[in-house]
Design an enzyme around this catalytic site. Structure first.
Site, PDB file in Angstrom:
ATOM      1  N   ASP A  54     -18.938   0.386  24.787  1.00 42.37           N
ATOM      2  CA  ASP A  54     -17.549   0.419  24.297  1.00 42.37           C
ATOM      3  C   ASP A  54     -16.639   1.127  25.291  1.00 42.37           C
ATOM      4  O   ASP A  54     -15.555   0.649  25.621  1.00 42.37           O
ATOM      5  CB  ASP A  54     -17.469   1.173  22.972  1.00 42.37           C
ATOM      6  CG  ASP A  54     -17.726   0.251  21.794  1.00 42.37           C
ATOM      7  OD1 ASP A  54     -17.940  -0.955  22.047  1.00 42.37           O
ATOM      8  OD2 ASP A  54     -17.704   0.747  20.659  1.00 42.37           O
ATOM      9  N   GLU A  61     -10.728   8.058  25.091  1.00 41.55           N
ATOM     10  CA  GLU A  61     -10.996   7.097  24.033  1.00 41.55           C
ATOM     11  C   GLU A  61     -11.236   7.847  22.720  1.00 41.55           C
ATOM     12  O   GLU A  61     -12.112   8.701  22.634  1.00 41.55           O
ATOM     13  CB  GLU A  61     -12.236   6.296  24.459  1.00 41.55           C
ATOM     14  CG  GLU A  61     -12.996   5.649  23.369  1.00 41.55           C
ATOM     15  CD  GLU A  61     -14.399   5.242  23.853  1.00 41.55           C
ATOM     16  OE1 GLU A  61     -14.842   5.677  24.941  1.00 41.55           O
ATOM     17  OE2 GLU A  61     -15.046   4.507  23.116  1.00 41.55           O
TER      18      GLU A  61
END
Ligand code: 1YM
Length: 643
Positions: free
Chosen positions: A505, A428
């Site tokens: 997240d 990510e």
């Protein structure tokens, strides 16, 4: 022996040795599903007694230790009289003889279901302690066992004040099982299902760990079950009334119940059972059910001229979006497969088809609004499939043109071209991607950073999915295509490792990616190619040494250990805010290097398979941080953990 048993009895007791030697043969394995299998065996015996019309109430208790259970029913009670040939109480024969009441034939099928008490001896053999209490024949009777061996005789502990029934307490043996903790969610799910399959039955579950109590009773039976599945699937039905049929007079004394409805969802949910026991791997009854649906719907569409000329309609199109249940009762079911959860009686397929087909066709004819809505849905599925195929093959073309020419620009590939040793880290963000690139082993480890938004594949069409930049990068990097045209032999990496921050997240992105893989690249999960990396959240320095902690409990455990072994040394704690903060060498040591990292393998265990559909729909769009029900399996370098 202090119990006074003779040599002849010991021979009977030896009958359980094979169960302790090779538990996997009897309960599938010694992990969490195997542990729960013990409970299902005991519950099934109680449910059998109810299905046969002798019991109406079952109570299940998870005890305070979380590792022992009690199941009781108000049936006839297991017989306590002297067994005519064995000369010991029948209950003792049941609990100490392999497959008492059932049979084990040479073709390696375990025959059970509807045959009373088959599994009780297996539960006994694999329990550190088992206590059976029986109310019957004017008394309350009790006998205790340890690891399958009686430690007391069957004793009358009191007169019978009222009622009858069987109670079994058991505590699985820590020498046998890798995990001992029962999962209340698995238990409630299983028990509630039993009450859907037997509308008269009431089951109470008491969880002494949490103090909760649940009561299950679903008078509506499988029709209500089907509505429940529909509700949890979140899918919109395309017609109002479900098709429900109970066929009593089939040959061979079998009977079948079916409930079925079409929805807008792009998939098929079918749950099948034999004698109230789940057949997760389907089998001949499920095939018969599918055949009946195909042929009834096709006949209806044919006679009502609802088949478009230029569109061929497949069996998959016909079943797309169905939410259905089939429960078959039969005398001598033969089960097959790893966990004996697939029905194998060949005669059943056509029996089920002919039991359902005409009723379904008649239902459609008598409810033309429903029939037409279903036909429209099917035509739509066929059209969507054609469009999808075009979209999927364009992706495949892109990823196939040449081995490397068409790889996404953001991919930092590894040098190796051998998929078996190659790993893809999906990371990510660019900054974490940078650390991973520097910290990786260039020979075998590739890195693909994701930046933009990952599409929620749960509600999207294949076309939308393939248009999403981040997901199409993943597909291109993997090289194996997706959907129906996925080709595992073209997979470029045999480990696909999601490396995300340990925050919500990161968790959200993992969830979105797993949802995508589950929906469109399922063979990657089933094949065990998908993993989740476990970057540490804390660094702990003390006494000139360094430790890494995955989470807060892990940190506390390590700190406590350090305090014990180095009471005077100063402990320094560092919390990582994200992967990007970690030095490449640190990332290598803690997360990337196969010798020191911890990986979770993403699998869907059988017991979870049926709730995964629901879990995924539940999860997506609502609570991104909701607990994931993918369960992680042990592998060499791999740790066990729920995400
Ligand atoms: C908590 C688990 O095992 N209940 C139970 C088991 C049996 C009976 C009743 C029973 C069956 C029959 C006759 C019969 C079993 N019986 C046998 C065997 N609850 C639980 N409740 N009388 C009682 O099937 O004919 C095995 S289990 F073999 F004795 F019949």
């Amino acid at each position: 022996m202090s119990t006074g048993y003779t040599g002849k009895d010991i021979q009977v007791l030896e009958g359980l040795d094979p169960v302790r030697k090779r538990p996997g043969m009897y309960i599938g394995g010694t992990g969490k599903p195997g542990l729960h299998h013990l409970l299902w065996e005991v519950v099934d015996n109680a449910v059998d007694e109810a299905t046969n019309g002798y019991a109406s109430h079952i109570e299940v208790i998870l005890h305070k230790d979380g590792r022992s259970m009690t199941v009781s029913d108000n049936g006839r009670g297991i017989p306590v009289d002297r067994h005519p040939t064995k000369k010991i109480p029948t209950v003792e024969v049941i609990l100490t003889t392999l497959h008492a009441g059932g049979k084990f034939d040479s073709s390696n099928y375990i025959t059970s279901g509807g045959l009373h008490g088959v599994g009780a001896s297996v539960v006994n053999a694999l329990s550190e302690e088992l206590v059976v209490t029986i109310k019957r024949d004017g008394g309350v009777w009790e006998q205790r066992y340890a690891k399958g061996t009686p430690v007391t005789k069957l004793t009358k502990t009191g007169p019978l004040s009222r009622g009858s029934g069987t109670t079994m307490y058991f505590r699985p043996d820590p020498e046998i099982f890798e995990t001992l903790d029962f999962d209340p969610e698995w238990i409630t799910d299983n028990l509630e299902t039993k009450t859907y399959l037997n509308g008269a039955l009431r089951i109470a579950f008491r969880n002494e760990v949490s103090g909760e109590r649940f009561e299950y009773h679903h008078e509506g039976g499988i029709a209500e079950f089907q509505q429940h599945l529909l509700a949890v699937s979140g899918a919109r039905p395309v017609h109002e009334d479900s098709f429900v049929v109970r066929q009593q007079d089939m040959s061979h004394g079998a009977r079948v119940e079916v409930a079925l409805q079409w929805t807008e969802a792009p998939r098929e949910v079918v749950r099948s059972f034999v004698n109230g026991i789940s057949t997760k791997d389907g089998g001949t009854h499920e095939q018969g059910f599918r055949d009946a649906i195909r042929s009834a719907v096709r006949a209806y569409m044919d006679t009502h001229d609802l088949l478009p000329r230029k569109l061929d309609i497949t069996a998959d199109d016909i079943r797309e979006g169905i939410v259905g249940i089939i429960n078959l009762f039969m005398v001598d079911p033969q089960f097959q497969g790893q966990t004996k959860e697939k029905l194998n009686n060949p005669e059943i397929k056509s029996l089920v088809t002919s039991a359902i087909r005409l009723d379904l066709e008649q239902f459609l004819t008598q409810h033309p609004t429903t029939g037409d809505a279903i036909a429209t849905r099917i035509v739509q599925a066929a059209k969507a499939r054609q469009a999808s195929r075009a979209a999927a093959s364009s992706v495949r073309r892109k990823s196939n043109v040449s081995h490397r020419l068409n790889l996404p620009g953001k991919l930092t590939d590894c040098a190796s071209t051998d998929p078996a040793e190659s790993e893809l880290f999906i990371v990510e963000g660019d900054s974490a991607g940078g650390s991973a690139k520097q910290g990786r082993n260039r020979q075998t480890q590739a890195v693909l950073p994701l930046r933009g938004k990952v599409l929620n594949a749960e509600q999207a069409t294949l076309k939308k999915v393939t248009e999403n930049k981040e997901l199409s990068n993943v597909v291109q990097a993997l090289g194996c295509g997706l959907g129906d045209s996925l080709d595992l032999s073209k997979l470029r990496y045999h480990k696909i490792i999601l490396l995300m921050d340990a925050d919500s997240d990161g968790h959200h992105i993992s969830t979105l990616l797993l949802t995508f893989l589950y929906r469109y690249m399922r063979p990657l999960i089933d094949g065990g190619y998908v993993y989740i990396a476990q970057p540490p959240l804390f660094r702990i320095d003390a006494a000139k040494k360094t430790w890494w902690a995955l989470d807060e409990p892990d940190r506390e455990r390590i700190v406590a250990k350090i305090k014990k072994s180095h009471p005077t040394s100063k402990i320094e704690l560092q919390r990582f805010k994200g992967l990007g903060e970690m030095m490449p060498a640190t990332l290598n040591e803690t997360t990337l290097h196969p010798d020191s990292r911890r990986l979770l393998q993403v699998t869907i265990p059988d017991a979870e398979r049926m709730v995964t559909e629901q879990t995924i729909s539940d999860l997506m769009g609502k609570d991104p941080a909701a607990r994931f029900n993918f369960i992680m399996n042990r592998a060499d370098e791999v740790e066990d953990l729920d995400v």
